[in-house]
Design a protein around this motif. Structure first.
Motif, PDB file in Angstrom:
ATOM      1  N   GLU A 122       0.934  -1.187  -0.122  1.00  0.00           N
ATOM      2  CA  GLU A 122       0.037   0.099  -0.223  1.00  0.00           C
ATOM      3  C   GLU A 122       0.710   1.226   0.014  1.00  0.00           C
ATOM      4  OE1 GLU A 122      -3.028   2.220   3.129  1.00  0.00           O
ATOM      5  OE2 GLU A 122      -3.449   0.141   2.507  1.00  0.00           O
ATOM      6  N   ASP A 123       1.875   1.174   0.564  1.00  0.00           N
ATOM      7  CA  ASP A 123       3.075   2.211   0.778  1.00  0.00           C
ATOM      8  C   ASP A 123       3.432   2.707  -0.718  1.00  0.00           C
ATOM      9  OD1 ASP A 123       2.574   2.723   3.460  1.00  0.00           O
ATOM     10  OD2 ASP A 123       4.446   1.885   3.954  1.00  0.00           O
ATOM     11  N   VAL A 124       3.462   1.479  -1.321  1.00  0.00           N
ATOM     12  CA  VAL A 124       4.156   1.538  -2.722  1.00  0.00           C
ATOM     13  C   VAL A 124       3.122   2.171  -3.744  1.00  0.00           C
ATOM     14  CG1 VAL A 124       5.232   0.481  -4.958  1.00  0.00           C
ATOM     15  CG2 VAL A 124       5.418  -0.280  -2.516  1.00  0.00           C
ATOM     16  N   LEU A 125       1.977   1.899  -3.511  1.00  0.00           N
ATOM     17  CA  LEU A 125       0.704   2.446  -4.396  1.00  0.00           C
ATOM     18  C   LEU A 125       0.520   3.952  -3.936  1.00  0.00           C
ATOM     19  CD1 LEU A 125      -1.509   1.955  -6.216  1.00  0.00           C
ATOM     20  CD2 LEU A 125      -2.928   1.281  -4.376  1.00  0.00           C
ATOM     21  N   ALA A 126       0.699   4.261  -2.804  1.00  0.00           N
ATOM     22  CA  ALA A 126       0.597   5.732  -2.201  1.00  0.00           C
ATOM     23  C   ALA A 126       1.471   6.534  -3.066  1.00  0.00           C
ATOM     24  CB  ALA A 126       0.676   5.697  -0.999  1.00  0.00           C
ATOM     25  N   ALA A 127       2.815   5.925  -2.938  1.00  0.00           N
ATOM     26  CA  ALA A 127       3.829   6.952  -3.721  1.00  0.00           C
ATOM     27  C   ALA A 127       3.718   6.962  -4.968  1.00  0.00           C
ATOM     28  CB  ALA A 127       5.229   6.032  -3.262  1.00  0.00           C
ATOM     29  N   LEU A 128       3.212   5.819  -5.935  1.00  0.00           N
ATOM     30  CA  LEU A 128       3.159   5.601  -7.079  1.00  0.00           C
ATOM     31  C   LEU A 128       1.897   6.702  -7.408  1.00  0.00           C
ATOM     32  CD1 LEU A 128       3.898   4.755  -9.720  1.00  0.00           C
ATOM     33  CD2 LEU A 128       2.452   2.686  -9.349  1.00  0.00           C
ATOM     34  N   HIS A 129       0.864   6.543  -6.861  1.00  0.00           N
ATOM     35  CA  HIS A 129      -0.072   7.633  -6.901  1.00  0.00           C
ATOM     36  C   HIS A 129       0.142   9.074  -7.131  1.00  0.00           C
ATOM     37  CE1 HIS A 129      -3.664   9.888  -5.535  1.00  0.00           C
ATOM     38  NE2 HIS A 129      -4.320   9.344  -6.754  1.00  0.00           N
ATOM     39  N   LEU A 130       1.122   9.453  -6.002  1.00  0.00           N
ATOM     40  CA  LEU A 130       1.392  10.813  -5.831  1.00  0.00           C
ATOM     41  C   LEU A 130       2.301  11.238  -6.964  1.00  0.00           C
ATOM     42  CD1 LEU A 130       2.323  11.024  -2.094  1.00  0.00           C
ATOM     43  CD2 LEU A 130       0.426  11.831  -3.283  1.00  0.00           C
ATOM     44  N   GLN A 131       3.166  10.229  -7.445  1.00  0.00           N
ATOM     45  CA  GLN A 131       4.226  10.699  -8.668  1.00  0.00           C
ATOM     46  C   GLN A 131       3.485  10.520 -10.029  1.00  0.00           C
ATOM     47  OE1 GLN A 131       8.145   8.244  -9.185  1.00  0.00           O
ATOM     48  NE2 GLN A 131       6.804   7.299 -10.779  1.00  0.00           N
ATOM     49  N   VAL A 132       2.479   9.823 -10.177  1.00  0.00           N
ATOM     50  CA  VAL A 132       1.757  10.210 -11.251  1.00  0.00           C
ATOM     51  C   VAL A 132       1.008  11.306 -11.437  1.00  0.00           C
ATOM     52  CG1 VAL A 132      -0.418   9.086 -12.529  1.00  0.00           C
ATOM     53  CG2 VAL A 132       1.315   7.343 -11.778  1.00  0.00           C
ATOM     54  N   ASN A 133       0.405  11.785 -10.239  1.00  0.00           N
ATOM     55  CA  ASN A 133      -0.093  13.041 -10.071  1.00  0.00           C
ATOM     56  C   ASN A 133       0.575  14.348 -10.410  1.00  0.00           C
ATOM     57  OD1 ASN A 133      -3.372  13.503  -9.149  1.00  0.00           O
ATOM     58  ND2 ASN A 133      -2.689  11.493  -8.554  1.00  0.00           N
ATOM     59  N   ASP A 134       2.043  14.005  -9.763  1.00  0.00           N
ATOM     60  CA  ASP A 134       2.843  15.056  -9.881  1.00  0.00           C
ATOM     61  C   ASP A 134       3.381  15.095 -11.492  1.00  0.00           C
ATOM     62  OD1 ASP A 134       3.187  15.639  -7.145  1.00  0.00           O
ATOM     63  OD2 ASP A 134       4.812  14.400  -6.728  1.00  0.00           O
ATOM     64  N   TRP A 135       3.554  14.087 -12.103  1.00  0.00           N
ATOM     65  CA  TRP A 135       3.886  14.164 -13.571  1.00  0.00           C
ATOM     66  C   TRP A 135       2.769  15.085 -14.409  1.00  0.00           C
ATOM     67  CZ3 TRP A 135       4.758   8.350 -13.878  1.00  0.00           C
ATOM     68  CH2 TRP A 135       6.056   8.070 -13.549  1.00  0.00           C
ATOM     69  N   ALA A 136       1.540  14.831 -13.975  1.00  0.00           N
ATOM     70  CA  ALA A 136       0.274  15.579 -14.535  1.00  0.00           C
ATOM     71  C   ALA A 136       0.377  17.031 -14.204  1.00  0.00           C
ATOM     72  CB  ALA A 136      -1.024  14.992 -14.365  1.00  0.00           C
ATOM     73  N   GLU A 137       0.800  17.102 -13.006  1.00  0.00           N
ATOM     74  CA  GLU A 137       0.631  18.588 -12.318  1.00  0.00           C
ATOM     75  C   GLU A 137       1.833  19.235 -13.101  1.00  0.00           C
ATOM     76  OE1 GLU A 137       1.411  20.492  -8.098  1.00  0.00           O
ATOM     77  OE2 GLU A 137      -0.120  19.103  -8.144  1.00  0.00           O
ATOM     78  N   GLU A 138       2.803  18.688 -13.010  1.00  0.00           N
ATOM     79  CA  GLU A 138       3.918  19.392 -13.874  1.00  0.00           C
ATOM     80  C   GLU A 138       3.716  19.900 -15.232  1.00  0.00           C
ATOM     81  OE1 GLU A 138       8.723  18.453 -15.089  1.00  0.00           O
ATOM     82  OE2 GLU A 138       7.673  17.182 -13.640  1.00  0.00           O
ATOM     83  N   ALA A 139       3.103  18.886 -15.947  1.00  0.00           N
ATOM     84  CA  ALA A 139       2.809  19.126 -17.367  1.00  0.00           C
ATOM     85  C   ALA A 139       1.772  20.420 -17.613  1.00  0.00           C
ATOM     86  CB  ALA A 139       2.111  17.933 -18.010  1.00  0.00           C
TER      87      ALA A 139
END
Length: 220
Positions: free
Chosen positions: A69-86
C-alpha cells in the motif's frame, strides 16, 4: 521489529547510500507502475513479485517500504506530480493568450500526460479506489489540488473581466469529476471519440462554467 529495516550506509560502487536508496526506490516504483498499472494489478501483486520485477530482493523492499500500500501511495502521488508538472508548464506557456485558448492548451497538456500511458490512468482512476481510508484521503486531497488550480485560474480570469465573478469551488469540484470520469471511460474504450474531441468537450464545459448564459463580459 516495527518499521523498515535499516538500509546500509557508506559508499559502494561509486554511489553513496542515499543514491543507492533513491535508485532502489525508483526501481520499485517503475516495477509497480508495470504491475499495478497493468497485469496483474495492485490487488493481485505480491511483495515477492514486485521485488522480482524490480530485480531486487524482498529484504531491499522492506528497507524502502512497509507494505505494498505504501508503494501504491507513492506511485499515485508520482503520477499526479507528472500531470501537475505538465499542467503548470502549459500554464506558463499559455500566459497572455485569450481565455479559451489558454484553457484549451492547459487541458490538452493534462490529457496528453494522463492518457499517454494507460498504466497511469489505471493507477489514478482504478487501482487507488477502495484500497483503504488512508488512500481515499490521499486521493481526495490530490483531487482538491486540481480543484484549487481551477479555482485560481477562474479567479484570475474573473479579475481580468474574462469570467463571471463567483465562488467556483462547487463548480470546479463537479468539473473535476467530469474530467476523471470522461478520461477513464475514453481510455477504457467506452467513449467513441478522439482525444481531441474529448478535450474539446471538457473545454466547452469549463468555458460554460466560467461564462454562464446571461453573463456579459465588461466592455471597458
Amino acid at each position: 521489529m516495527a518499521g523498515r529495516l535499516r538500509a546500509p550506509t557508506g559508499r559502494y560502487g561509486g554511489k553513496t547510500a542515499s543514491e543507492r536508496q533513491a535508485e532502489r526506490r525508483r526501481r520499485f516504483l517503475d516495477a509497480a507502475l508495470e504491475l499495478f498499472g497493468g497485469d496483474p494489478g495492485y490487488r493481485a501483486t505480491t511483495v515477492a513479485a514486485l521485488s522480482e520485477a524490480a530485480g531486487l530482493s524482498t529484504r531491499q523492499f522492506y528497507e524502502e517500504f512497509r507494505t505494498l500500500e505504501d508503494v501504491l501511495a507513492a506511485l499515485h502521488l508520482q503520477v499526479n506530480d507528472w500531470a501537475e508538472e505538465a499542467v503548470l508548464t502549459a500554464f506558463a506557456e499559455a500566459q497572455g493568450l485569450p481565455l479559451a485558448e489558454r484553457v484549451t492548451a492547459i487541458f490538452r497538456a493534462y490529457a496528453a500526460n494522463v492518457t499517454g500511458d494507460p498504466r497511469r490512468i489505471r493507477i489514478t482512476f482504478v487501482e487507488i479506489i477502495g484500497v483503504s481510508p488512508r488512500l481515499e484521503e490521499q486521493r481526495l486531497a490530490r483531487r482538491s489540488r486540481w480543484v484549487d488550480l481551477i479555482c485560481a485560474e477562474a479567479d484570475t480570469a474573473a479579475a481580468h473581466g474574462q469570467a463571471a465573478p463567483r465562488d467556483y469551488r462547487i463548480a470546479a469540484t463537479a468539473f473535476i469529476g467530469s474530467v476523471n470520469g470522461l478520461l477513464h471511460d475514453w481510455s477504457a474504450g467506452w467513449v467513441n471519440a478522439t482525444l481531441d474531441e474529448v478535450v474539446d468537450e471538457l473545454v466547452q464545459q469549463l468555458l460554460a462554467i466560467l461564462r454562464p448564459p446571461g453573463w456579459d463580459a465588461p466592455t471597458d
